[in-house]
Write a protein that holds these residues in place. Structure first.
Motif, short mmCIF file in Angstrom:
data_model
loop_
_atom_site.label_atom_id
_atom_site.label_comp_id
_atom_site.label_asym_id
_atom_site.label_seq_id
_atom_site.Cartn_x
_atom_site.Cartn_y
_atom_site.Cartn_z
N ARG A 109 41.26 42.75 41.89
CA ARG A 109 41.34 41.77 42.97
C ARG A 109 42.13 42.43 44.09
NH1 ARG A 109 40.38 37.00 44.45
NH2 ARG A 109 39.56 36.36 42.45
N PHE A 110 41.69 42.22 45.33
CA PHE A 110 42.41 42.78 46.47
C PHE A 110 42.85 41.68 47.41
CE2 PHE A 110 38.03 42.65 47.89
CZ PHE A 110 38.13 42.15 49.17
N ASN A 111 43.87 41.96 48.19
CA ASN A 111 44.35 41.09 49.27
C ASN A 111 44.56 41.98 50.49
OD1 ASN A 111 44.83 38.33 48.07
ND2 ASN A 111 45.96 39.62 46.64
N GLU A 112 43.73 41.81 51.50
CA GLU A 112 43.82 42.65 52.70
C GLU A 112 43.29 41.88 53.90
OE1 GLU A 112 45.16 45.39 53.44
OE2 GLU A 112 45.21 46.71 51.70
N VAL B 215 42.28 33.67 52.96
CA VAL B 215 43.57 33.18 52.46
C VAL B 215 44.40 32.63 53.61
CG1 VAL B 215 45.72 33.83 51.30
CG2 VAL B 215 43.54 34.78 50.51
N THR C 100 40.96 37.63 50.33
CA THR C 100 41.05 38.08 48.94
C THR C 100 39.63 38.24 48.43
OG1 THR C 100 42.07 37.69 46.78
CG2 THR C 100 41.11 35.77 47.87
N SER D 52 40.97 42.91 37.52
CA SER D 52 39.99 41.84 37.33
C SER D 52 39.12 42.16 36.12
CB SER D 52 39.12 41.69 38.58
OG SER D 52 38.02 40.88 38.31
N SER E 49 45.82 43.77 44.16
CA SER E 49 46.87 42.86 43.70
C SER E 49 46.89 42.68 42.20
CB SER E 49 46.72 41.50 44.38
OG SER E 49 45.45 40.94 44.12
#
Length: 199
Positions: free
Chosen positions: A147-150, A116, A124, A196, A193
């Motif tokens: 869904r992840f954002n890290e 991202v 992501t 899914s 986040s």
């Protein structure tokens, strides 16, 4: 204006490295590139591939530098390896770590990982193949995918426990990158986040 080499990411003495001589995860000890990319050049063919510690005892130690880039930045040439190992945790098994968990999620697979923000290495992706609720030291239920954002850098900063390193198969890269050994990690506040529908 500089790099993050020398920055401490973890107080746990984790070492992330590539090594062509790692038992059971060996690869050819020289570069054999069929095409040039940001991380490797066909002009590097024949360059010895040696162990590279990317993270040494919790501190960023090396970055990928093909020969031309290394010369430009007055750095040693380092090429990406064909394996990845993370060591420095305890001898705890995943069962031991579950038994010490009051409440959390057990993630078994991360996939469809995309970049991202390259500046922060924010990624992501999705969970897959089993997300389980852990309560009072036991797996009590299966839950949905997320869904992840890290950023892996932030995750390493937050690791509160690392278990015993075991051979693993990365799902995201399994068609071309199959040599990995990783420990289970306990990471507080992993950022999911959204839910899914992936199955």
């Amino acid at each position: 204006g500089g790099t993050r080499v020398g920055e401490r990411l973890s107080d746990i003495p984790l070492t992330l490295y590539s090594d062509p001589h790692a038992p059971g995860l060996e690869y050819r000890p020289f570069v054999a590139a069929t095409a040039s990319s940001e991380s490797m050049s066909v002009f590097d063919n024949g360059l010895p591939a040696e162990r590279v510690d990317w993270l040494r005892e919790g501190v960023i130690s090396s970055l990928i530098y093909p020969r031309a880039t290394a010369a430009e930045f007055d750095a040693p040439a380092t090429v990406p390896g064909e394996n990845l190992l993370l060591t420095g945790g305890s001898e705890a098994t995943i069962d031991d770590m579950i038994a010490r968990t009051e409440r959390g999620l057990l993630l078994t697979t991360l996939w469809y990982i995309r970049e991202v923000d390259p500046a922060t290495l924010l990624l992501t992706g999705l969970t897959r193949d089993g997300v389980y609720l852990v309560e009072n030291g036991e797996v009590t239920a299966a839950v949905n995918n997320f869904r992840f954002n890290e950023s892996p850098l932030d995750l390493l900063r937050r690791v509160s426990e690392a278990g015993a390193t075991e051979l693993t198969l990365p799902r995201e890269w399994k068609d071309w990158f199959t040599r990995t050994a990783m420990p289970p990690l306990r990471i507080p506040d992993f950022h999911m986040s959204s839910v899914s529908q992936a199955t």
